[in-house]
Design an enzyme around this catalytic site. Structure first.
Site, mmCIF file in Angstrom:
data_model
loop_
_atom_site.group_PDB
_atom_site.id
_atom_site.type_symbol
_atom_site.label_atom_id
_atom_site.label_comp_id
_atom_site.label_asym_id
_atom_site.label_seq_id
_atom_site.Cartn_x
_atom_site.Cartn_y
_atom_site.Cartn_z
ATOM 1 N N CYS A 229 0.830 -1.212 0.000
ATOM 2 C CA CYS A 229 0.000 0.000 0.000
ATOM 3 C C CYS A 229 0.871 1.272 0.000
ATOM 4 O O CYS A 229 1.471 1.587 -1.000
ATOM 5 C CB CYS A 229 -0.990 -0.051 1.160
ATOM 6 S SG CYS A 229 -2.338 1.131 0.984
ATOM 7 N N HIS B 81 -3.689 -5.388 1.039
ATOM 8 C CA HIS B 81 -3.026 -5.684 2.314
ATOM 9 C C HIS B 81 -3.120 -7.163 2.670
ATOM 10 O O HIS B 81 -4.074 -7.559 3.372
ATOM 11 C CB HIS B 81 -3.717 -4.901 3.444
ATOM 12 C CG HIS B 81 -3.432 -3.443 3.459
ATOM 13 N ND1 HIS B 81 -2.382 -2.901 4.165
ATOM 14 C CD2 HIS B 81 -4.070 -2.405 2.876
ATOM 15 C CE1 HIS B 81 -2.379 -1.578 4.013
ATOM 16 N NE2 HIS B 81 -3.387 -1.250 3.227
ATOM 17 N N GLU C 156 -1.499 -8.686 4.909
ATOM 18 C CA GLU C 156 -1.359 -8.863 6.374
ATOM 19 C C GLU C 156 -2.687 -8.673 7.098
ATOM 20 O O GLU C 156 -2.792 -8.980 8.279
ATOM 21 C CB GLU C 156 -0.277 -7.910 6.915
ATOM 22 C CG GLU C 156 -0.693 -6.456 7.136
ATOM 23 C CD GLU C 156 -0.762 -5.618 5.872
ATOM 24 O OE1 GLU C 156 -0.718 -6.188 4.759
ATOM 25 O OE2 GLU C 156 -0.881 -4.377 5.984
#
Lengths: 219, 82
Positions: free
Chosen positions: A86, A195, A197
């Site tokens: 990002c 993302h 994660e």
């Protein structure tokens, strides 16, 4: 695996990727403040998501001038891997580690939702083990995620197998060629807007982030 | 001392959703004469330089280095002694 996660003023996904790597991958992870340097050898350096320097001027523009970036460049020159998520991807393009630029979403809205990704170019060693039909559900959260590059650069990226992921179905931000992530020519540097994660556990919704991080860490 | 007034705009080839939105709103309020809108940013720098030539070089360097992303933007700069 030894990994460094950089924190810039305004980073806000640094702790997330740190915990995922420490607890789910059992990696040896150090958190590095942007005014410091990388003081040991790492296999992978991560530029996390967030709003470095408030994203003033342009998203990711100022972070490229942080002191830590001197040792990040040395890390890359020695063949180390670099991964930007990002805002980290925006930093990688602004600092010219990766080509192109991330501009304002076509809707002008900050978009926070889960989208579908598919493998990008054929021949990318990072995604070589990924089935081209496999759909990955990964969250995005950004205002400046519209990937732009000149037609020459887009062709070069595809010819060289450097498109990591494309948005599938809906292209949420208007990215050219539906590009969600790319790699460098030597495939050591990768950047993506979604993302992974944030998609690591079925309890909180999605776990396809594991597939993405397995590819990045395993490449 | 010099003042540099810098205007940064997106290149014609880059989608400008802010400009498109402003144009749409202008049209909706009856301003039909507006054919196109581009939205950019304005940056003002006060520069300590011995002469205009040096100030101009400073502005070019700063724009190339950080203020302008040449992949997507172009700029014009006006430099005046103050």
């Amino acid at each position: 695996m030894k990994v460094a996660v950089i924190t810039f003023p305004g980073s806000n996904c640094d702790a997330d990727i740190y915990r995922v790597l420490r607890d789910q991958y059992h990696a040896e992870v150090d958190r590095i403040w942007h005014r410091d340097q990388l003081e040991k050898k790492y296999e992978l350096v991560i530029l996390p998501g967030g709003f470095s320097y408030g994203d003033y001027l342009r998203s990711g523009a100022m972070a490229g001038f942080s002191p830590v970036m001197t040792s990040v460049k040395e890390h890359v020159n020695k063949g180390g891997k670099l991964f930007g998520i990002c805002n980290g991807f925006q930093i990688l393009t602004e600092a010219e580690f990766l080509p192109g630029a991330l501009t304002r979403n076509k809707t002008l809205k900050y978009i926070c939702k889960t989208v579908t990704l598919k493998k990008g170019s054929a021949g990318n060693p990072v995604t070589s083990s990924l089935d081209p039909q496999k759909e990955l559900r990964i969250p995005i959260a950004h205002a400046d995620g519209c990937y732009f590059a000149t037609s020459d650069v887009l062709k070069q990226l595809d010819d060289e197998g450097r498109i990591l992921f494309r948005y599938h179905g809906e292209n949420p931000n208007g990215s050219l060629d539906a590009i969600a992530g790319i790699t460098s020519k030597d495939f050591k540097i990768t950047g993506m807007m979604p993302h992974p994660e944030r998609a690591m556990n079925s309890v909180i919704g999605e776990e396809d982030g594991k597939v993405v991080l397995d590819l990045i860490l395993g490449a | 001392m010099y003042i540099a007034k810098i205007q940064v705009v997106l290149k014609e080839s880059v989608l400008d959703p802010q400009g498109s939105t402003v144009k749409k709103v202008l049209s909706e309020v009856g301003e039909k004469s507006v054919q196109d809108v581009r939205v950019g940013k304005y940056i003002e720098l006060k520069i300590d330089a011995p002469n205009e030539e040096t100030a101009k070089k400073d502005v070019e360097r700063l724009c190339d280095k950080i203020l302008v992303n040449h992949v997507i933007e172009t700029y014009t700069a006006n430099i005046q002694k103050i």
